[in-house]
Write a protein that holds these residues in place. Structure first.
Motif, PDB file in Angstrom:
ATOM      1  N   ASN A  83       0.868  -1.165   0.000  1.00 26.36           N
ATOM      2  CA  ASN A  83       0.000   0.000   0.000  1.00 26.36           C
ATOM      3  C   ASN A  83       0.904   1.212   0.000  1.00 26.36           C
ATOM      4  OD1 ASN A  83      -2.865  -0.625  -0.003  1.00 26.36           O
ATOM      5  ND2 ASN A  83      -2.470  -1.738   1.908  1.00 26.36           N
ATOM      6  N   LEU A  84       0.672   2.116  -0.917  1.00 27.65           N
ATOM      7  CA  LEU A  84       1.570   3.263  -1.024  1.00 27.65           C
ATOM      8  C   LEU A  84       0.784   4.560  -1.101  1.00 27.65           C
ATOM      9  CD1 LEU A  84       1.854   4.434  -4.256  1.00 27.65           C
ATOM     10  CD2 LEU A  84       2.706   2.119  -4.506  1.00 27.65           C
ATOM     11  N   THR A  85       1.397   5.603  -0.550  1.00 24.12           N
ATOM     12  CA  THR A  85       0.867   6.963  -0.596  1.00 24.12           C
ATOM     13  C   THR A  85       1.973   7.851  -1.132  1.00 24.12           C
ATOM     14  OG1 THR A  85      -0.534   6.488   1.323  1.00 24.12           O
ATOM     15  CG2 THR A  85      -0.226   8.806   0.736  1.00 24.12           C
ATOM     16  N   VAL A  86       1.634   8.704  -2.093  1.00 22.65           N
ATOM     17  CA  VAL A  86       2.643   9.489  -2.817  1.00 22.65           C
ATOM     18  C   VAL A  86       2.329  10.974  -2.724  1.00 22.65           C
ATOM     19  CG1 VAL A  86       3.878   9.730  -5.002  1.00 22.65           C
ATOM     20  CG2 VAL A  86       2.751   7.569  -4.457  1.00 22.65           C
ATOM     21  N   TYR A  87       3.381  11.767  -2.464  1.00 24.13           N
ATOM     22  CA  TYR A  87       3.270  13.220  -2.393  1.00 24.13           C
ATOM     23  C   TYR A  87       4.247  13.874  -3.372  1.00 24.13           C
ATOM     24  CZ  TYR A  87       0.934  12.638   2.188  1.00 24.13           C
ATOM     25  OH  TYR A  87       0.088  12.292   3.210  1.00 24.13           O
ATOM     26  N   ASN A  88       3.863  15.045  -3.888  1.00 28.11           N
ATOM     27  CA  ASN A  88       4.797  15.943  -4.564  1.00 28.11           C
ATOM     28  C   ASN A  88       5.366  16.887  -3.518  1.00 28.11           C
ATOM     29  OD1 ASN A  88       4.763  15.136  -7.210  1.00 28.11           O
ATOM     30  ND2 ASN A  88       3.373  16.732  -7.930  1.00 28.11           N
ATOM     31  N   TRP A  89       6.668  16.818  -3.281  1.00 28.48           N
ATOM     32  CA  TRP A  89       7.315  17.731  -2.324  1.00 28.48           C
ATOM     33  C   TRP A  89       7.865  18.909  -3.111  1.00 28.48           C
ATOM     34  CZ3 TRP A  89      11.767  16.044   1.502  1.00 28.48           C
ATOM     35  CH2 TRP A  89      12.002  17.092   2.417  1.00 28.48           C
ATOM     36  N   ASP A  90       7.062  19.959  -3.224  1.00 29.46           N
ATOM     37  CA  ASP A  90       7.462  21.137  -3.998  1.00 29.46           C
ATOM     38  C   ASP A  90       7.751  22.346  -3.120  1.00 29.46           C
ATOM     39  OD1 ASP A  90       4.912  21.831  -3.160  1.00 29.46           O
ATOM     40  OD2 ASP A  90       4.034  21.859  -5.159  1.00 29.46           O
ATOM     41  N   GLY A  91       7.619  22.180  -1.790  1.00 32.41           N
ATOM     42  CA  GLY A  91       7.874  23.296  -0.885  1.00 32.41           C
ATOM     43  C   GLY A  91       6.719  24.266  -0.811  1.00 32.41           C
ATOM     44  N   LYS A  92       5.631  23.954  -1.475  1.00 30.11           N
ATOM     45  CA  LYS A  92       4.455  24.843  -1.475  1.00 30.11           C
ATOM     46  C   LYS A  92       3.265  24.080  -0.886  1.00 30.11           C
ATOM     47  CE  LYS A  92       6.294  27.116  -5.598  1.00 30.11           C
ATOM     48  NZ  LYS A  92       6.115  27.369  -7.039  1.00 30.11           N
ATOM     49  N   GLY A  93       2.490  23.448  -1.774  1.00 29.62           N
ATOM     50  CA  GLY A  93       1.332  22.695  -1.283  1.00 29.62           C
ATOM     51  C   GLY A  93       1.671  21.294  -0.826  1.00 29.62           C
ATOM     52  N   ASN A  94       2.782  20.747  -1.358  1.00 30.97           N
ATOM     53  CA  ASN A  94       3.190  19.367  -1.022  1.00 30.97           C
ATOM     54  C   ASN A  94       2.007  18.407  -1.142  1.00 30.97           C
ATOM     55  OD1 ASN A  94       5.783  20.378  -0.367  1.00 30.97           O
ATOM     56  ND2 ASN A  94       5.078  20.872   1.693  1.00 30.97           N
ATOM     57  N   ALA A  95       1.347  18.469  -2.288  1.00 24.00           N
ATOM     58  CA  ALA A  95       0.060  17.793  -2.455  1.00 24.00           C
ATOM     59  C   ALA A  95       0.214  16.282  -2.572  1.00 24.00           C
ATOM     60  CB  ALA A  95      -0.649  18.327  -3.698  1.00 24.00           C
ATOM     61  N   VAL A  96      -0.747  15.567  -2.007  1.00 21.94           N
ATOM     62  CA  VAL A  96      -0.787  14.120  -2.165  1.00 21.94           C
ATOM     63  C   VAL A  96      -1.189  13.797  -3.596  1.00 21.94           C
ATOM     64  CG1 VAL A  96      -3.204  13.910  -1.391  1.00 21.94           C
ATOM     65  CG2 VAL A  96      -1.646  11.958  -1.173  1.00 21.94           C
ATOM     66  N   GLN A  97      -0.506  12.836  -4.207  1.00 21.50           N
ATOM     67  CA  GLN A  97      -0.763  12.451  -5.592  1.00 21.50           C
ATOM     68  C   GLN A  97      -1.656  11.227  -5.705  1.00 21.50           C
ATOM     69  OE1 GLN A  97       0.645  14.421  -8.357  1.00 21.50           O
ATOM     70  NE2 GLN A  97       0.486  15.597  -6.460  1.00 21.50           N
ATOM     71  N   GLY A  98      -1.781  10.495  -4.624  1.00 21.21           N
ATOM     72  CA  GLY A  98      -2.631   9.317  -4.644  1.00 21.21           C
ATOM     73  C   GLY A  98      -2.269   8.377  -3.517  1.00 21.21           C
ATOM     74  N   SER A  99      -3.188   7.492  -3.201  1.00 20.54           N
ATOM     75  CA  SER A  99      -2.939   6.496  -2.163  1.00 20.54           C
ATOM     76  C   SER A  99      -3.754   5.249  -2.469  1.00 20.54           C
ATOM     77  CB  SER A  99      -3.310   7.028  -0.783  1.00 20.54           C
ATOM     78  OG  SER A  99      -3.149   6.014   0.203  1.00 20.54           O
ATOM     79  N   SER A 100      -3.117   4.082  -2.376  1.00 15.79           N
ATOM     80  CA  SER A 100      -3.857   2.839  -2.572  1.00 15.79           C
ATOM     81  C   SER A 100      -4.822   2.584  -1.426  1.00 15.79           C
ATOM     82  CB  SER A 100      -2.896   1.657  -2.737  1.00 15.79           C
ATOM     83  OG  SER A 100      -2.100   1.494  -1.578  1.00 15.79           O
ATOM     84  N   TYR A 101      -4.663   3.305  -0.315  1.00 15.61           N
ATOM     85  CA  TYR A 101      -5.649   3.195   0.757  1.00 15.61           C
ATOM     86  C   TYR A 101      -6.972   3.840   0.337  1.00 15.61           C
ATOM     87  CZ  TYR A 101      -2.234   1.385   4.078  1.00 15.61           C
ATOM     88  OH  TYR A 101      -1.319   0.599   4.730  1.00 15.61           O
ATOM     89  N   ASP A 102      -6.912   4.809  -0.568  1.00 19.56           N
ATOM     90  CA  ASP A 102      -8.134   5.415  -1.087  1.00 19.56           C
ATOM     91  C   ASP A 102      -8.796   4.523  -2.139  1.00 19.56           C
ATOM     92  OD1 ASP A 102      -7.800   7.650   0.532  1.00 19.56           O
ATOM     93  OD2 ASP A 102      -6.676   8.750  -0.999  1.00 19.56           O
ATOM     94  N   THR A 103      -7.975   3.930  -3.000  1.00 19.19           N
ATOM     95  CA  THR A 103      -8.526   3.076  -4.056  1.00 19.19           C
ATOM     96  C   THR A 103      -8.857   1.678  -3.555  1.00 19.19           C
ATOM     97  OG1 THR A 103      -6.326   2.323  -4.755  1.00 19.19           O
ATOM     98  CG2 THR A 103      -7.185   4.328  -5.789  1.00 19.19           C
ATOM     99  N   LYS A 104      -8.317   1.345  -2.359  1.00 21.41           N
ATOM    100  CA  LYS A 104      -8.500   0.017  -1.756  1.00 21.41           C
ATOM    101  C   LYS A 104      -7.938  -1.103  -2.631  1.00 21.41           C
ATOM    102  CE  LYS A 104     -12.690   1.536   0.678  1.00 21.41           C
ATOM    103  NZ  LYS A 104     -11.894   2.067   1.783  1.00 21.41           N
ATOM    104  N   THR A 105      -6.895  -0.754  -3.400  1.00 21.47           N
ATOM    105  CA  THR A 105      -6.241  -1.725  -4.280  1.00 21.47           C
ATOM    106  C   THR A 105      -4.738  -1.621  -4.112  1.00 21.47           C
ATOM    107  OG1 THR A 105      -8.033  -1.460  -5.896  1.00 21.47           O
ATOM    108  CG2 THR A 105      -6.034  -2.566  -6.651  1.00 21.47           C
TER     109      THR A 105
END
Length: 310
Positions: A83-105
């Motif tokens: 299960n993986l969760t991915v973020y963009n670390w840009d020093g601004k919003g550092n937004a989450v790009q997706g998580s298999s915990y959300d897709t449940k896959t």
């Protein structure tokens, strides 16, 4: 989520030896911060929360063991389920790009030389049930392959669930005696590649035709799975080969919902271990556009061994 996962396959091997992160047996659910300044909170088995330090993102890739796990060790060659969760670390919003915990896959990641070195090493420091934090900066991209502008630094939190069984080497099962008129397939047996011949005066059908040559005994493929297959592709009537995983010496792995419609429709419901031959009309293939040397409006013929599905 597929785009986020693609980063793992797209980033070539890094050019430096990543410093080993802490492996101090931190308890599940602890908030942990390493040399990256990142803090990860939450239980293994649930979507984590990552707190980013102020300032610019890290410019060097690294990994840190957040929770070592207590199950079997991860080793090179494993088809790791995470299960993986991915973020963009840009020093601004550092937004989450997706998580298999959300897709449940959960995702399957081969631990091999195609992974960035920082992940190859990091995975060997955790066991099943463990959690790994990985920072992939632009130093993980080989010279000459950097994008312009550079991609933001990526942060992965990976929870190790288990491993997938190794794919089959070739189709295995009972020969059905089925055939596709105008097409010849010779199955030599064992782990040898089948021979496909499509030189024929027969007119191709206007509909998708799928014939099972060897019927496997594994679970049936579903539309949202990632498949491992061996295949050979030729053009109907000309016997011109345009692709073969057998000749490359390794099977192909891809999400079924990311390939041409003929494959999506033709392989859904096929048991793992099967060998099928498919005649794919242009509207379910590449249509009126020439594609990598395949003429426009070509009927495609594939012989496909379904080796694994996850």
């Amino acid at each position: 989520m597929r785009r986020a996962l693609a980063v793992l396959a797209a980033v070539p091997l890094i050019l430096f030896a990543a410093a080993c992160g802490s492996d101090d047996g931190s308890t599940t659910g602890a908030t942990t911060g390493g040399s990256s300044g990142l803090k990860v909170a939450g239980n293994v088995g649930a979507k984590p929360t990552v707190t980013f330090p102020a300032g610019s993102p890290a410019t060097k890739s690294s990994y840190e063991v957040i929770q070592p796990g207590s199950g079997p060790a991860v080793k090179s060659g494993d088809r790791l389920v995470v299960n993986l969760t991915v973020y963009n670390w840009d020093g601004k919003g550092n937004a989450v790009q997706g998580s298999s915990y959300d897709t449940k896959t959960p995702e399957t990641i081969p631990v091999d030389a195609q992974l960035p070195q920082v992940l190859q090493e990091g995975f060997t420091k955790v066991k099943h049930g463990g959690r790994l934090l990985a920072v992939l900066a632009n130093d993980s991209v080989a010279p000459g392959q950097q994008t312009n502008p550079s991609e933001p630094t990526k942060v992965f939190v990976l929870d190790v669930v288990g491993t997938r069984p190794a794919p089959l080497k070739a189709a295995t099962g009972k020969e059905t005696g089925e055939s596709l008129k105008g097409v010849k397939v010779v199955s030599p047996g064992g782990e040898k590649a089948p021979t496909l011949t499509t030189k024929t005066d027969e007119k191709p059908g206007k509909e998708l035709v799928v014939k099972t040559l060897i019927e496997g005994t594994g679970p049936k493929v579903t539309a949202n799975q990632t498949l491992t297959v061996h295949y050979t592709g030729k053009i109907w009537g000309s016997d011109k080969q345009f692709d073969s995983s057998w000749e490359r010496g390794e099977p192909a792995e891809f999400p079924l919902n990311g390939v041409i419609q003929g494959w999506q429709q033709g392989l859904a419901g096929v048991p793992v271990g099967s060998r099928v031959v498919m005649s794919i009309p242009p509207d379910l293939g590449y249509g009126s556009q020439e594609q990598n040397g395949i003429p426009a409006n070509s009927t495609l013929v594939f012989v496909v061994d379904v080796l694994a599905a996850s």
